[in-house]
Design a protein around this motif. Structure first.
Motif, mmCIF file in Angstrom:
data_model
loop_
_atom_site.group_PDB
_atom_site.id
_atom_site.type_symbol
_atom_site.label_atom_id
_atom_site.label_comp_id
_atom_site.label_asym_id
_atom_site.label_seq_id
_atom_site.Cartn_x
_atom_site.Cartn_y
_atom_site.Cartn_z
ATOM 1 N N ASP A 124 0.841 -1.193 0.000
ATOM 2 C CA ASP A 124 0.000 0.000 0.000
ATOM 3 C C ASP A 124 0.876 1.243 0.000
ATOM 4 N N VAL A 125 1.887 1.242 0.877
ATOM 5 C CA VAL A 125 2.761 2.409 1.029
ATOM 6 C C VAL A 125 4.208 1.961 1.183
ATOM 7 N N VAL A 126 5.079 2.569 0.423
ATOM 8 C CA VAL A 126 6.513 2.427 0.654
ATOM 9 C C VAL A 126 7.007 3.725 1.288
ATOM 10 N N VAL A 127 7.634 3.597 2.434
ATOM 11 C CA VAL A 127 8.216 4.743 3.139
ATOM 12 C C VAL A 127 9.705 4.739 2.853
ATOM 13 N N VAL A 128 10.200 5.811 2.262
ATOM 14 C CA VAL A 128 11.617 5.912 1.934
ATOM 15 C C VAL A 128 12.292 6.761 2.996
ATOM 16 N N GLY A 129 13.027 6.114 3.875
ATOM 17 C CA GLY A 129 13.678 6.794 4.984
ATOM 18 C C GLY A 129 13.142 6.284 6.312
ATOM 19 N N GLY A 130 14.037 5.802 7.166
ATOM 20 C CA GLY A 130 13.611 5.200 8.423
ATOM 21 C C GLY A 130 14.007 5.975 9.646
ATOM 22 N N GLY A 131 13.915 7.311 9.580
ATOM 23 C CA GLY A 131 14.137 8.136 10.761
ATOM 24 C C GLY A 131 12.835 8.342 11.511
ATOM 25 N N PRO A 132 12.781 9.334 12.412
ATOM 26 C CA PRO A 132 11.567 9.560 13.202
ATOM 27 C C PRO A 132 10.324 9.808 12.358
ATOM 28 N N ALA A 133 10.445 10.595 11.286
ATOM 29 C CA ALA A 133 9.279 10.873 10.434
ATOM 30 C C ALA A 133 8.806 9.605 9.728
ATOM 31 N N GLY A 134 9.743 8.867 9.143
ATOM 32 C CA GLY A 134 9.370 7.671 8.412
ATOM 33 C C GLY A 134 8.801 6.585 9.294
ATOM 34 N N LEU A 135 9.425 6.360 10.443
ATOM 35 C CA LEU A 135 8.959 5.300 11.338
ATOM 36 C C LEU A 135 7.613 5.638 11.964
ATOM 37 N N ASN A 136 7.390 6.905 12.306
ATOM 38 C CA ASN A 136 6.092 7.261 12.883
ATOM 39 C C ASN A 136 4.991 7.200 11.826
ATOM 40 N N GLY A 137 5.323 7.592 10.589
ATOM 41 C CA GLY A 137 4.353 7.447 9.511
ATOM 42 C C GLY A 137 4.023 5.987 9.263
ATOM 43 N N ALA A 138 5.061 5.138 9.249
ATOM 44 C CA ALA A 138 4.850 3.706 9.047
ATOM 45 C C ALA A 138 4.051 3.100 10.183
ATOM 46 N N LEU A 139 4.278 3.568 11.400
ATOM 47 C CA LEU A 139 3.535 3.064 12.558
ATOM 48 C C LEU A 139 2.045 3.350 12.417
ATOM 49 N N MET A 140 1.709 4.575 12.016
ATOM 50 C CA MET A 140 0.305 4.938 11.831
ATOM 51 C C MET A 140 -0.336 4.076 10.747
ATOM 52 N N LEU A 141 0.384 3.830 9.675
ATOM 53 C CA LEU A 141 -0.148 3.032 8.571
ATOM 54 C C LEU A 141 -0.288 1.557 8.950
ATOM 55 N N ALA A 142 0.721 1.018 9.620
ATOM 56 C CA ALA A 142 0.650 -0.388 10.017
ATOM 57 C C ALA A 142 -0.481 -0.618 11.013
ATOM 58 N N ARG A 143 -0.682 0.323 11.920
ATOM 59 C CA ARG A 143 -1.780 0.202 12.880
ATOM 60 C C ARG A 143 -3.140 0.337 12.199
ATOM 61 N N SER A 144 -3.160 0.886 11.006
ATOM 62 C CA SER A 144 -4.388 0.973 10.212
ATOM 63 C C SER A 144 -4.529 -0.227 9.281
ATOM 64 N N ARG A 145 -3.701 -1.235 9.500
ATOM 65 C CA ARG A 145 -3.729 -2.485 8.742
ATOM 66 C C ARG A 145 -3.363 -2.285 7.274
#
Length: 335
Positions: A33-54
């Motif tokens: 659904d989403v590829v996040v490019v960059g695994g710093g605070p912005a990327g990881l928090n964005g990924a967390l919100m998306l993963a928690r939304s299944r």
């Protein structure tokens, strides 16, 4: 920036029922659904919100965080003093806890649609992109500066100011931030010296004098280092001024060269500090389907602000995908 609504976005129609989940040999799916490019605070928090939304989400991280030279993250609620690597490790574990995937790699290209290409040749599809690659500090050519960067050669009073409080601090006016930095660090020490090749205006000189900030004309050529610490600076004329720490303004450059095939390029920041990708407050760019968050768009954002921006972008991306899927469901029900 133009305003773009979800209903008008000309995305590739990729329904949930045809989403491929065949893994690569390394466990990555062929598309997310989403590829996040960059695994710093912005990327990881964005990924967390998306993963928690299944949402199926992949974080691609090169492992080159901007704050790697620093001993600790500061000014972050409930995490002040945490080593950067420890904070990122916790963030990665949280994303994985909710089913998010992470991989180490550098993205070298993105084609419309989107196909993301990594430096090692791997490719992965994405319905949306969240770019959180941060920025690079382009340091001035001063001998010894890179060696001491993030230790006793710093740039931000909120990130490092407390750690060099009450020391003899030299402000190297290598950018438009010089005068501002001198005033900010004067809050932390009574012994502040501004080194500048251009004499301050009469108004600026009056302000510096009133605050007890010494002005030394001339350009700094090198840092004097002994016993693993800064002991002073050497000017181009050979003059050595004893100091305990230095403050330097860098040129800030967003890491976004791989976005050029999509028509997204870094542009000069209005403040004159470097280059960034402009975006709406929620991180949406002028290219449909691409969001940005953190220092790649907000050059001055600290860790907390970057993480918050990533969370907002992640939530908006999820909402945008829901809107697309709802349109597809309506079409399927009425066809």
């Amino acid at each position: 920036m133009s305003s773009v609504t979800s209903a008008s976005l000309p995305y590739r129609q990729t329904s949930l029922r045809i989403r491929r989940t065949v893994p690569h040999s390394d466990g990555m799916r062929e598309t997310y659904d989403v590829v996040v490019v960059g695994g710093g605070p912005a990327g990881l928090n964005g990924a967390l919100m998306l993963a928690r939304s299944r949402r199926s989400v992949l974080v691609v991280d090169a492992g080159e965080p901007r704050n790697a030279p620093a001993e600790a993250v500061h000014g972050l609620f409930a995490h002040d003093g945490t080593p950067p690597a420890e904070l990122l490790a916790k963030g990665r574990a949280e994303v994985e806890r909710y089913g998010g995937h992470l991989t180490t790699g550098s993205v070298v290209g993105v084609t419309p649609g989107f196909t993301v290409t990594l430096a090692d040749g791997r490719q992965v599809g994405a319905r949306r992109l969240l770019v959180t690659t941060g920025l690079t500090d382009v340091l001035p050519e001063i001998e010894g500066l890179r060696e001491r960067w993030g230790r006793d050669a710093v740039h931000c009073p909120y990130c490092h100011g407390w750690e060099i409080r009450d020391r003899a601090i030299g402000i190297l006016a290598t950018s438009p931030m010089g005068l501002h930095q001198a005033m900010m660090f004067r809050q932390l020490s009574d012994d502040v010296t501004l080194f500048t090749a251009e004499p301050p205006s009469a108004e600026q000189a009056a302000e510096l004098s009133a605050r007890g900030i010494r002005v030394v004309p001339g350009e700094v050529e090198a840092l004097e280092i002994a016993d693993d610490r800064i002991t002073g600076v050497r000017l181009k004329d050979g003059t050595v001024v004893p100091l305990d720490a230095v403050v330097v303004g860098t040129r800030l450059k967003a890491r976004v060269g791989f976005l050029e095939p999509l028509g997204l390029k870094a542009v000069p920041h209005p403040g004159g500090f470097g280059e960034h990708i402009p975006a709406a407050p929620d991180g949406q760019t002028d290219v449909p389907g691409v969001w940005v968050a953190g220092n790649v768009t907000d050059l001055m954002a600290q860790v907390g602000a970057s993480a918050s921006a990533g969370a907002l972008a992640g939530a908006r991306i999820n909402g945008d995908l829901i809107a697309e899927e709802t349109r597809q469901a309506v079409l399927a029900a009425t066809s």
